[in-house]
Write a protein that holds these residues in place. Structure first.
Motif, PDB file in Angstrom:
ATOM      1  N   GLU A  80     -74.244   8.642 -19.073  1.00 45.57           N
ATOM      2  CA  GLU A  80     -74.326   7.217 -19.408  1.00 45.57           C
ATOM      3  C   GLU A  80     -73.070   6.450 -19.011  1.00 45.57           C
ATOM      4  N   VAL A  81     -71.929   7.121 -18.954  1.00 44.10           N
ATOM      5  CA  VAL A  81     -70.677   6.455 -18.582  1.00 44.10           C
ATOM      6  C   VAL A  81     -70.751   5.932 -17.140  1.00 44.10           C
ATOM      7  N   ALA A  82     -71.570   6.576 -16.302  1.00 42.64           N
ATOM      8  CA  ALA A  82     -71.691   6.163 -14.900  1.00 42.64           C
ATOM      9  C   ALA A  82     -72.292   4.769 -14.747  1.00 42.64           C
ATOM     10  N   ALA A  83     -72.847   4.215 -15.819  1.00 39.61           N
ATOM     11  CA  ALA A  83     -73.331   2.825 -15.758  1.00 39.61           C
ATOM     12  C   ALA A  83     -72.166   1.863 -15.534  1.00 39.61           C
ATOM     13  N   LEU A  84     -70.969   2.298 -15.889  1.00 40.69           N
ATOM     14  CA  LEU A  84     -69.766   1.509 -15.636  1.00 40.69           C
ATOM     15  C   LEU A  84     -69.459   1.570 -14.143  1.00 40.69           C
ATOM     16  N   PRO A  85     -69.391   0.455 -13.462  1.00 39.92           N
ATOM     17  CA  PRO A  85     -69.134   0.491 -12.019  1.00 39.92           C
ATOM     18  C   PRO A  85     -67.789   1.144 -11.694  1.00 39.92           C
ATOM     19  N   ARG A  86     -67.759   1.862 -10.589  1.00 35.61           N
ATOM     20  CA  ARG A  86     -66.512   2.492 -10.165  1.00 35.61           C
ATOM     21  C   ARG A  86     -65.393   1.459 -10.046  1.00 35.61           C
ATOM     22  N   SER A  87     -65.723   0.279  -9.566  1.00 37.28           N
ATOM     23  CA  SER A  87     -64.707  -0.763  -9.395  1.00 37.28           C
ATOM     24  C   SER A  87     -64.052  -1.126 -10.727  1.00 37.28           C
ATOM     25  N   THR A  88     -64.746  -0.974 -11.817  1.00 39.81           N
ATOM     26  CA  THR A  88     -64.171  -1.195 -13.145  1.00 39.81           C
ATOM     27  C   THR A  88     -63.416   0.043 -13.601  1.00 39.81           C
ATOM     28  N   ALA A  89     -64.019   1.217 -13.399  1.00 45.37           N
ATOM     29  CA  ALA A  89     -63.413   2.478 -13.831  1.00 45.37           C
ATOM     30  C   ALA A  89     -62.054   2.704 -13.174  1.00 45.37           C
ATOM     31  N   GLU A  90     -61.857   2.155 -11.988  1.00 41.37           N
ATOM     32  CA  GLU A  90     -60.579   2.326 -11.291  1.00 41.37           C
ATOM     33  C   GLU A  90     -59.418   1.720 -12.059  1.00 41.37           C
ATOM     34  N   PHE A  91     -59.698   0.716 -12.880  1.00 41.69           N
ATOM     35  CA  PHE A  91     -58.623  -0.046 -13.504  1.00 41.69           C
ATOM     36  C   PHE A  91     -58.522   0.128 -15.015  1.00 41.69           C
ATOM     37  N   ILE A  92     -59.312   1.052 -15.576  1.00 41.60           N
ATOM     38  CA  ILE A  92     -59.214   1.292 -17.010  1.00 41.60           C
ATOM     39  C   ILE A  92     -59.039   2.784 -17.265  1.00 41.60           C
ATOM     40  N   SER A  93     -58.547   3.111 -18.426  1.00 36.23           N
ATOM     41  CA  SER A  93     -58.318   4.508 -18.777  1.00 36.23           C
ATOM     42  C   SER A  93     -59.643   5.223 -19.012  1.00 36.23           C
ATOM     43  N   THR A  94     -59.598   6.537 -18.976  1.00 34.82           N
ATOM     44  CA  THR A  94     -60.782   7.336 -19.265  1.00 34.82           C
ATOM     45  C   THR A  94     -61.259   7.050 -20.684  1.00 34.82           C
ATOM     46  N   GLU A  95     -60.332   6.913 -21.606  1.00 33.43           N
ATOM     47  CA  GLU A  95     -60.706   6.582 -22.988  1.00 33.43           C
ATOM     48  C   GLU A  95     -61.462   5.255 -23.028  1.00 33.43           C
ATOM     49  N   ASP A  96     -60.997   4.273 -22.276  1.00 37.16           N
ATOM     50  CA  ASP A  96     -61.687   2.985 -22.252  1.00 37.16           C
ATOM     51  C   ASP A  96     -63.050   3.090 -21.562  1.00 37.16           C
ATOM     52  N   MET A  97     -63.186   3.985 -20.589  1.00 36.14           N
ATOM     53  CA  MET A  97     -64.492   4.207 -19.957  1.00 36.14           C
ATOM     54  C   MET A  97     -65.488   4.685 -21.014  1.00 36.14           C
ATOM     55  N   MET A  98     -65.072   5.619 -21.838  1.00 36.02           N
ATOM     56  CA  MET A  98     -65.953   6.138 -22.890  1.00 36.02           C
ATOM     57  C   MET A  98     -66.220   5.080 -23.953  1.00 36.02           C
ATOM     58  N   ARG A  99     -65.218   4.279 -24.260  1.00 32.14           N
ATOM     59  CA  ARG A  99     -65.382   3.203 -25.243  1.00 32.14           C
ATOM     60  C   ARG A  99     -66.404   2.189 -24.734  1.00 32.14           C
ATOM     61  N   GLU A 100     -66.325   1.832 -23.465  1.00 33.37           N
ATOM     62  CA  GLU A 100     -67.288   0.889 -22.883  1.00 33.37           C
ATOM     63  C   GLU A 100     -68.693   1.471 -22.935  1.00 33.37           C
ATOM     64  N   ASP A 101     -68.810   2.770 -22.692  1.00 36.30           N
ATOM     65  CA  ASP A 101     -70.108   3.422 -22.756  1.00 36.30           C
ATOM     66  C   ASP A 101     -70.668   3.332 -24.171  1.00 36.30           C
ATOM     67  N   ARG A 102     -69.854   3.573 -25.175  1.00 29.69           N
ATOM     68  CA  ARG A 102     -70.327   3.511 -26.564  1.00 29.69           C
ATOM     69  C   ARG A 102     -70.773   2.097 -26.918  1.00 29.69           C
ATOM     70  N   LYS A 103     -70.100   1.102 -26.372  1.00 31.81           N
ATOM     71  CA  LYS A 103     -70.500  -0.284 -26.650  1.00 31.81           C
ATOM     72  C   LYS A 103     -71.880  -0.568 -26.073  1.00 31.81           C
ATOM     73  N   SER A 104     -72.124  -0.090 -24.852  1.00 29.61           N
ATOM     74  CA  SER A 104     -73.372  -0.441 -24.175  1.00 29.61           C
ATOM     75  C   SER A 104     -74.551   0.433 -24.597  1.00 29.61           C
ATOM     76  N   THR A 105     -74.297   1.705 -24.950  1.00 27.55           N
ATOM     77  CA  THR A 105     -75.416   2.589 -25.272  1.00 27.55           C
ATOM     78  C   THR A 105     -75.453   3.015 -26.716  1.00 27.55           C
ATOM     79  N   ARG A 106     -74.415   2.681 -27.471  1.00 31.54           N
ATOM     80  CA  ARG A 106     -74.304   3.064 -28.880  1.00 31.54           C
ATOM     81  C   ARG A 106     -74.367   4.569 -29.064  1.00 31.54           C
ATOM     82  N   LEU A 107     -73.686   5.292 -28.162  1.00 32.85           N
ATOM     83  CA  LEU A 107     -73.589   6.747 -28.312  1.00 32.85           C
ATOM     84  C   LEU A 107     -72.602   7.067 -29.404  1.00 32.85           C
ATOM     85  N   ASN A 108     -72.840   8.124 -30.127  1.00 34.17           N
ATOM     86  CA  ASN A 108     -71.894   8.574 -31.146  1.00 34.17           C
ATOM     87  C   ASN A 108     -71.609  10.035 -30.941  1.00 34.17           C
TER      88      ASN A 108
END
Length: 108
Positions: A80-108
């Motif tokens: 589900e994290v791959a929904a975040l575009p690579r162009s965004t992932a390039e500029f944020i931390s891995t932790e923030d990538m997972m945080r963005e995923d939780r916001k969009s998919t409500r994964l726990n």
């Protein structure tokens, strides 16, 4: 592309190696070298509780201080994290990538 001083924070309960690396120089950066969905090796799939043949996001980042490589990190994340575009992932931390995923998919 080079991300300079990757945004984001480390988990407060554990030390952050890469935050520590970035604090050592004003010329610290990270490059996202790989960011794609792949079928992980069996042991990775089992650890992530993925069905056989299910893809996951593999990523690889190169960390540099003063233009010198100091660390290469490779990891696997839920697909589900791959929904975040690579162009965004390039500029944020891995932790923030997972945080963005939780916001969009409500994964726990």
């Amino acid at each position: 592309m080079r991300a300079r001083k990757a945004r984001g924070s480390c988990a407060r309960s554990t030390p952050c190696l890469f935050g520590s690396l970035f604090s050592q120089s004003d010329d610290a950066s990270a490059k996202l070298l790989l960011y794609e969905l792949q079928v992980p090796p069996e042991e990775i799939a089992a650890a992530m509780k993925l069905r056989p043949g299910k893809r996951a996001l593999i990523f690889r980042r190169l960390y540099l201080i003063d233009n010198k490589p100091v660390a290469l990190l490779q990891g696997w994340l839920v697909p589900e994290v791959a929904a975040l575009p690579r162009s965004t992932a390039e500029f944020i931390s891995t932790e923030d990538m997972m945080r963005e995923d939780r916001k969009s998919t409500r994964l726990n």
